[in-house]
Design a protein around this motif. Structure first.
Motif, PDB file in Angstrom:
ATOM      1  N   ARG A  61       0.824  -1.212   0.000  1.00  0.00           N
ATOM      2  CA  ARG A  61       0.000   0.000   0.000  1.00  0.00           C
ATOM      3  C   ARG A  61       0.858   1.262   0.000  1.00  0.00           C
ATOM      4  N   ASN A  62       1.945   1.266   0.745  1.00  0.00           N
ATOM      5  CA  ASN A  62       2.843   2.431   0.767  1.00  0.00           C
ATOM      6  C   ASN A  62       3.468   2.666  -0.601  1.00  0.00           C
ATOM      7  N   LEU A  63       3.910   1.600  -1.251  1.00  0.00           N
ATOM      8  CA  LEU A  63       4.480   1.739  -2.589  1.00  0.00           C
ATOM      9  C   LEU A  63       3.438   2.252  -3.571  1.00  0.00           C
ATOM     10  N   LEU A  64       2.250   1.672  -3.546  1.00  0.00           N
ATOM     11  CA  LEU A  64       1.186   2.119  -4.458  1.00  0.00           C
ATOM     12  C   LEU A  64       0.855   3.591  -4.246  1.00  0.00           C
ATOM     13  N   ALA A  65       0.832   4.020  -3.012  1.00  0.00           N
ATOM     14  CA  ALA A  65       0.503   5.419  -2.714  1.00  0.00           C
ATOM     15  C   ALA A  65       1.538   6.382  -3.282  1.00  0.00           C
ATOM     16  N   ARG A  66       2.795   5.952  -3.357  1.00  0.00           N
ATOM     17  CA  ARG A  66       3.867   6.833  -3.850  1.00  0.00           C
ATOM     18  C   ARG A  66       4.032   6.813  -5.367  1.00  0.00           C
ATOM     19  N   ILE A  67       3.539   5.787  -6.016  1.00  0.00           N
ATOM     20  CA  ILE A  67       3.761   5.641  -7.460  1.00  0.00           C
ATOM     21  C   ILE A  67       3.261   6.836  -8.268  1.00  0.00           C
ATOM     22  N   PRO A  68       2.028   7.324  -8.081  1.00  0.00           N
ATOM     23  CA  PRO A  68       1.591   8.478  -8.885  1.00  0.00           C
ATOM     24  C   PRO A  68       2.495   9.706  -8.715  1.00  0.00           C
ATOM     25  N   HIS A  69       2.927   9.964  -7.501  1.00  0.00           N
ATOM     26  CA  HIS A  69       3.817  11.108  -7.253  1.00  0.00           C
ATOM     27  C   HIS A  69       5.172  10.906  -7.926  1.00  0.00           C
ATOM     28  N   CYS A  70       5.710   9.697  -7.824  1.00  0.00           N
ATOM     29  CA  CYS A  70       7.053   9.415  -8.357  1.00  0.00           C
ATOM     30  C   CYS A  70       7.083   9.286  -9.877  1.00  0.00           C
ATOM     31  N   THR A  71       5.979   8.826 -10.462  1.00  0.00           N
ATOM     32  CA  THR A  71       5.980   8.553 -11.900  1.00  0.00           C
ATOM     33  C   THR A  71       5.146   9.527 -12.716  1.00  0.00           C
ATOM     34  N   GLY A  72       4.251  10.257 -12.044  1.00  0.00           N
ATOM     35  CA  GLY A  72       3.373  11.155 -12.779  1.00  0.00           C
ATOM     36  C   GLY A  72       2.216  10.441 -13.464  1.00  0.00           C
ATOM     37  N   ARG A  73       2.026   9.173 -13.145  1.00  0.00           N
ATOM     38  CA  ARG A  73       0.950   8.379 -13.753  1.00  0.00           C
ATOM     39  C   ARG A  73       0.155   7.681 -12.663  1.00  0.00           C
ATOM     40  N   ALA A  74      -1.150   7.608 -12.860  1.00  0.00           N
ATOM     41  CA  ALA A  74      -2.040   6.932 -11.920  1.00  0.00           C
ATOM     42  C   ALA A  74      -1.830   5.421 -11.983  1.00  0.00           C
ATOM     43  N   ILE A  75      -2.180   4.753 -10.897  1.00  0.00           N
ATOM     44  CA  ILE A  75      -2.084   3.286 -10.855  1.00  0.00           C
ATOM     45  C   ILE A  75      -2.907   2.675 -11.979  1.00  0.00           C
ATOM     46  N   SER A  76      -4.082   3.209 -12.251  1.00  0.00           N
ATOM     47  CA  SER A  76      -4.924   2.665 -13.328  1.00  0.00           C
ATOM     48  C   SER A  76      -4.210   2.721 -14.672  1.00  0.00           C
ATOM     49  N   ASP A  77      -3.426   3.768 -14.916  1.00  0.00           N
ATOM     50  CA  ASP A  77      -2.641   3.860 -16.158  1.00  0.00           C
ATOM     51  C   ASP A  77      -1.597   2.755 -16.210  1.00  0.00           C
ATOM     52  N   TRP A  78      -0.917   2.538 -15.073  1.00  0.00           N
ATOM     53  CA  TRP A  78       0.098   1.479 -15.030  1.00  0.00           C
ATOM     54  C   TRP A  78      -0.529   0.101 -15.231  1.00  0.00           C
ATOM     55  N   LEU A  79      -1.701  -0.121 -14.671  1.00  0.00           N
ATOM     56  CA  LEU A  79      -2.352  -1.422 -14.823  1.00  0.00           C
ATOM     57  C   LEU A  79      -2.748  -1.664 -16.276  1.00  0.00           C
ATOM     58  N   ARG A  80      -3.173  -0.621 -16.973  1.00  0.00           N
ATOM     59  CA  ARG A  80      -3.467  -0.753 -18.411  1.00  0.00           C
ATOM     60  C   ARG A  80      -2.185  -1.051 -19.187  1.00  0.00           C
ATOM     61  N   THR A  81      -1.086  -0.428 -18.802  1.00  0.00           N
ATOM     62  CA  THR A  81       0.197  -0.683 -19.456  1.00  0.00           C
ATOM     63  C   THR A  81       0.571  -2.153 -19.311  1.00  0.00           C
ATOM     64  N   VAL A  82       0.402  -2.684 -18.110  1.00  0.00           N
ATOM     65  CA  VAL A  82       0.707  -4.102 -17.878  1.00  0.00           C
ATOM     66  C   VAL A  82      -0.236  -4.983 -18.689  1.00  0.00           C
ATOM     67  N   GLU A  83      -1.511  -4.660 -18.686  1.00  0.00           N
ATOM     68  CA  GLU A  83      -2.502  -5.440 -19.447  1.00  0.00           C
ATOM     69  C   GLU A  83      -2.154  -5.482 -20.931  1.00  0.00           C
ATOM     70  N   ASP A  84      -1.687  -4.363 -21.460  1.00  0.00           N
ATOM     71  CA  ASP A  84      -1.352  -4.268 -22.878  1.00  0.00           C
ATOM     72  C   ASP A  84       0.056  -4.784 -23.191  1.00  0.00           C
ATOM     73  N   GLY A  85       0.836  -5.056 -22.158  1.00  0.00           N
ATOM     74  CA  GLY A  85       2.212  -5.503 -22.336  1.00  0.00           C
ATOM     75  C   GLY A  85       2.293  -6.994 -22.628  1.00  0.00           C
ATOM     76  N   PRO A  86       3.506  -7.497 -22.696  1.00  0.00           N
ATOM     77  CA  PRO A  86       3.697  -8.913 -23.015  1.00  0.00           C
ATOM     78  C   PRO A  86       3.219  -9.822 -21.887  1.00  0.00           C
ATOM     79  N   ALA A  87       2.743 -11.001 -22.268  1.00  0.00           N
ATOM     80  CA  ALA A  87       2.299 -12.008 -21.292  1.00  0.00           C
ATOM     81  C   ALA A  87       3.535 -12.748 -20.791  1.00  0.00           C
ATOM     82  N   LEU A  88       3.976 -12.384 -19.613  1.00  0.00           N
ATOM     83  CA  LEU A  88       5.186 -12.946 -19.025  1.00  0.00           C
ATOM     84  C   LEU A  88       4.893 -13.432 -17.616  1.00  0.00           C
ATOM     85  N   ARG A  89       5.845 -14.155 -17.039  1.00  0.00           N
ATOM     86  CA  ARG A  89       5.749 -14.544 -15.628  1.00  0.00           C
ATOM     87  C   ARG A  89       5.977 -13.312 -14.758  1.00  0.00           C
ATOM     88  N   PHE A  90       5.651 -13.452 -13.476  1.00  0.00           N
ATOM     89  CA  PHE A  90       5.686 -12.329 -12.546  1.00  0.00           C
ATOM     90  C   PHE A  90       7.009 -11.566 -12.599  1.00  0.00           C
TER      91      PHE A  90
END
Length: 75
Positions: free
Chosen positions: A11-40
């Motif tokens: 939760r602490n990492l998630l809370a800092r991500i928008p500030h550190c990256t300038g992108r919302a978590i929802s944007d990052w989740l879409r990026t992952v969804e659209d990215g390659p199907a890989l292992r964790f």
């Protein structure tokens, strides 16, 4: 290496991500969804190198993606 983050750390990492990256978590989740199907850990590595993220932020994003994907399967 374990995929598991403590709930507090996650939760602490998630809370800092928008500030550190300038992108919302929802944007990052879409990026992952659209990215390659890989292992964790491969997805973490891809996200880190493709988008210049820290290991902790990339792992938190992938972990959140996996949690939400698992929750969707239960519905």
């Amino acid at each position: 290496m374990s995929h598991v983050l403590s709930e507090e750390t996650h939760r602490n990492l998630l809370a800092r991500i928008p500030h550190c990256t300038g992108r919302a978590i929802s944007d990052w989740l879409r990026t992952v969804e659209d990215g390659p199907a890989l292992r964790f850990e491969e997805r973490v590595s891809w996200l880190r190198h493709e988008h210049d993220l820290s290991y902790g932020h990339a792992k938190a994003i992938i972990h959140e993606y996996e949690l939400r994907r698992a929750a969707r399967r239960l519905l």
